[in-house]
Scaffold this active site. Sequence first.
Site, short mmCIF file in Angstrom:
data_model
loop_
_atom_site.label_atom_id
_atom_site.label_comp_id
_atom_site.label_asym_id
_atom_site.label_seq_id
_atom_site.Cartn_x
_atom_site.Cartn_y
_atom_site.Cartn_z
N HIS A 91 0.75 -1.22 -0.11
CA HIS A 91 -0.05 -0.04 -0.13
C HIS A 91 0.91 1.29 -0.07
O HIS A 91 0.66 2.24 -0.72
CB HIS A 91 -0.72 0.05 1.37
N ARG A 130 -2.04 -6.24 -8.46
CA ARG A 130 -0.74 -7.14 -8.20
C ARG A 130 -0.73 -8.22 -9.32
O ARG A 130 0.17 -8.27 -9.99
CB ARG A 130 -1.14 -7.53 -6.74
N SER A 147 -3.00 -7.72 2.88
CA SER A 147 -3.33 -7.39 4.25
C SER A 147 -3.77 -8.93 4.68
O SER A 147 -3.36 -9.38 5.76
CB SER A 147 -4.43 -6.52 4.42
#
Length: 161
Positions: A17, A92, A130
Amino acid sequence: MKIGLFPGSFDPITNGHLDVILRAKELFDKLIVGVAVNDSKTSTSMFTVEERQKLLEEVCKGIPKVEILIFDGLLLEAMKKYKAVAVVRGLRAISDFEYEFQMAMMNREICNDYETVFLMASHSYSFVSSRMIKELVRFGGDVSPFVPPVVLEALKKHKHI
Ligand code: PNS
């Protein structure tokens, strides 16, 4: 003044991030990082939205042009409220694409006033999420290469979860 809005759950913020924040801020006069109250993962959250905002603030302290806010409700309402011209999202892998495609298309269908800008993840963060960080922490893995130091400390306190 061109304002970009980078929305997400940020539960918690990762180095991936942060990489997107640092790169995206160069594209706008101001970058708002928006912690969503209404994300689809609320039931599996580790941190409250306030804790996530605080972690983001600590990580982004001293980075010019970056502001951290919490937003409730639809992303498009937040875009309007903060006069943002573009949604920023990191991409990603191909697995991210379908969800991001649907979200960008749905947002465009509802309101055609904004663009979505995708930044390809830097190679070294292309596998960091995450969700993976939380799983690693739960099973005692070392996540120090993937999160900022303040996040590492916060995760250690949540280790019992
Ligand atoms: O980091 P995430 O969990 O992938 O972020 C998803 C997020 C917060 C960007 C998305 O769930 C969102 O925009 N939530 C706000 C509510 C909304 O506008 N939903 C409609 C999206 S089409």
